[in-house]
Design a protein around this motif. Sequence first.
Motif, PDB file in Angstrom:
ATOM      1  N   ILE A   2       0.838  -1.192   0.000  1.00  0.00           N
ATOM      2  CA  ILE A   2       0.000   0.000   0.000  1.00  0.00           C
ATOM      3  C   ILE A   2       0.878   1.249   0.000  1.00  0.00           C
ATOM      4  O   ILE A   2       2.041   1.205   0.407  1.00  0.00           O
ATOM      5  N   THR A   3       0.273   2.326  -0.479  1.00  0.00           N
ATOM      6  CA  THR A   3       0.855   3.642  -0.290  1.00  0.00           C
ATOM      7  C   THR A   3      -0.186   4.450   0.469  1.00  0.00           C
ATOM      8  O   THR A   3      -1.388   4.258   0.279  1.00  0.00           O
ATOM      9  N   THR A   4       0.289   5.321   1.334  1.00  0.00           N
ATOM     10  CA  THR A   4      -0.630   6.129   2.120  1.00  0.00           C
ATOM     11  C   THR A   4      -0.230   7.593   2.026  1.00  0.00           C
ATOM     12  O   THR A   4       0.943   7.925   1.811  1.00  0.00           O
ATOM     13  N   ASP A   5      -1.212   8.435   2.180  1.00  0.00           N
ATOM     14  CA  ASP A   5      -1.000   9.870   2.229  1.00  0.00           C
ATOM     15  C   ASP A   5      -2.046  10.414   3.176  1.00  0.00           C
ATOM     16  O   ASP A   5      -3.188   9.945   3.170  1.00  0.00           O
ATOM     17  N   HIS A   6      -1.656  11.352   4.011  1.00  0.00           N
ATOM     18  CA  HIS A   6      -2.664  11.955   4.873  1.00  0.00           C
ATOM     19  C   HIS A   6      -2.469  13.450   4.914  1.00  0.00           C
ATOM     20  O   HIS A   6      -1.358  13.959   4.933  1.00  0.00           O
ATOM     21  N   GLN A   7      -3.595  14.124   4.850  1.00  0.00           N
ATOM     22  CA  GLN A   7      -3.682  15.568   4.906  1.00  0.00           C
ATOM     23  C   GLN A   7      -4.707  15.879   5.983  1.00  0.00           C
ATOM     24  O   GLN A   7      -5.343  14.960   6.500  1.00  0.00           O
ATOM     25  N   PRO A   8      -4.893  17.141   6.310  1.00  0.00           N
ATOM     26  CA  PRO A   8      -5.919  17.435   7.315  1.00  0.00           C
ATOM     27  C   PRO A   8      -7.280  16.834   6.940  1.00  0.00           C
ATOM     28  O   PRO A   8      -7.761  17.023   5.825  1.00  0.00           O
ATOM     29  N   ASN A   9      -7.812  16.044   7.839  1.00  0.00           N
ATOM     30  CA  ASN A   9      -9.138  15.421   7.694  1.00  0.00           C
ATOM     31  C   ASN A   9      -9.258  14.431   6.546  1.00  0.00           C
ATOM     32  O   ASN A   9     -10.365  14.111   6.122  1.00  0.00           O
ATOM     33  N   LEU A  10      -8.143  13.929   6.015  1.00  0.00           N
ATOM     34  CA  LEU A  10      -8.197  12.976   4.910  1.00  0.00           C
ATOM     35  C   LEU A  10      -7.068  11.966   5.012  1.00  0.00           C
ATOM     36  O   LEU A  10      -5.915  12.339   5.224  1.00  0.00           O
ATOM     37  N   VAL A  11      -7.428  10.695   4.841  1.00  0.00           N
ATOM     38  CA  VAL A  11      -6.446   9.624   4.713  1.00  0.00           C
ATOM     39  C   VAL A  11      -6.689   8.977   3.353  1.00  0.00           C
ATOM     40  O   VAL A  11      -7.810   8.575   3.039  1.00  0.00           O
ATOM     41  N   SER A  12      -5.626   8.899   2.533  1.00  0.00           N
ATOM     42  CA  SER A  12      -5.709   8.259   1.219  1.00  0.00           C
ATOM     43  C   SER A  12      -4.852   7.005   1.235  1.00  0.00           C
ATOM     44  O   SER A  12      -3.696   7.047   1.670  1.00  0.00           O
ATOM     45  N   VAL A  13      -5.420   5.918   0.746  1.00  0.00           N
ATOM     46  CA  VAL A  13      -4.719   4.640   0.698  1.00  0.00           C
ATOM     47  C   VAL A  13      -4.901   4.053  -0.699  1.00  0.00           C
ATOM     48  O   VAL A  13      -6.022   4.002  -1.209  1.00  0.00           O
ATOM     49  N   ALA A  14      -3.798   3.619  -1.312  1.00  0.00           N
ATOM     50  CA  ALA A  14      -3.861   2.912  -2.586  1.00  0.00           C
ATOM     51  C   ALA A  14      -3.242   1.534  -2.384  1.00  0.00           C
ATOM     52  O   ALA A  14      -2.176   1.408  -1.779  1.00  0.00           O
ATOM     53  N   VAL A  15      -3.934   0.512  -2.865  1.00  0.00           N
ATOM     54  CA  VAL A  15      -3.475  -0.867  -2.699  1.00  0.00           C
ATOM     55  C   VAL A  15      -2.987  -1.382  -4.055  1.00  0.00           C
ATOM     56  O   VAL A  15      -3.683  -1.253  -5.061  1.00  0.00           O
ATOM     57  N   PHE A  16      -1.803  -1.978  -4.055  1.00  0.00           N
ATOM     58  CA  PHE A  16      -1.210  -2.551  -5.260  1.00  0.00           C
ATOM     59  C   PHE A  16      -0.912  -4.020  -4.992  1.00  0.00           C
ATOM     60  O   PHE A  16      -0.247  -4.352  -4.022  1.00  0.00           O
ATOM     61  N   GLY A  17      -1.423  -4.897  -5.837  1.00  0.00           N
ATOM     62  CA  GLY A  17      -1.216  -6.324  -5.630  1.00  0.00           C
ATOM     63  C   GLY A  17      -2.105  -6.838  -4.514  1.00  0.00           C
ATOM     64  O   GLY A  17      -3.229  -6.381  -4.332  1.00  0.00           O
ATOM     65  N   GLU A  18      -1.571  -7.778  -3.734  1.00  0.00           N
ATOM     66  CA  GLU A  18      -2.362  -8.362  -2.653  1.00  0.00           C
ATOM     67  C   GLU A  18      -2.334  -7.468  -1.411  1.00  0.00           C
ATOM     68  O   GLU A  18      -1.289  -6.964  -1.017  1.00  0.00           O
ATOM     69  N   PHE A  19      -3.498  -7.280  -0.829  1.00  0.00           N
ATOM     70  CA  PHE A  19      -3.661  -6.500   0.397  1.00  0.00           C
ATOM     71  C   PHE A  19      -3.434  -7.447   1.566  1.00  0.00           C
ATOM     72  O   PHE A  19      -4.229  -8.338   1.822  1.00  0.00           O
TER      73      PHE A  19
END
Length: 120
Positions: A2-19
């Motif tokens: 996974i890749t993650t990014d977080h900003q105020p009031n937001l969490v973004s997660v992208a999954v690549f391949g098997e989680f």
Amino acid sequence: MITTDHQPNLVSVAVFGEFTLADYKEFEEIVNYKVQFEGPVNLLFDLREMAGFTLDVAWEEIKFSRRHARDFRRIAVLTEDQWLTWSAWISQLFVEAEVLVFADETEARSWLEAAAEPAQ
């Protein structure tokens, strides 16, 4: 992975391949931190490149959703997979957040940003 990014009031997660469970635990740590210091957050879950997930991830997701039922405002799921769309719909039973599935990332982000804007 996974890749993650977080900003105020937001969490973004992208999954690549098997989680995997290790990936999910990384996601949990970020959400726990954000919720502790910011309160309820929006979540963008990009599952377009996910190849699958392990059973322990599915079980952990159910437990996590129940523990964090009130910790999300909106959850946007990016996918074109019908199974994942159905799964996102089912997850609404465990959380009080609005959950929508999107095929387009721009639309998903716009919907999440609209939740962050003050009501007029």
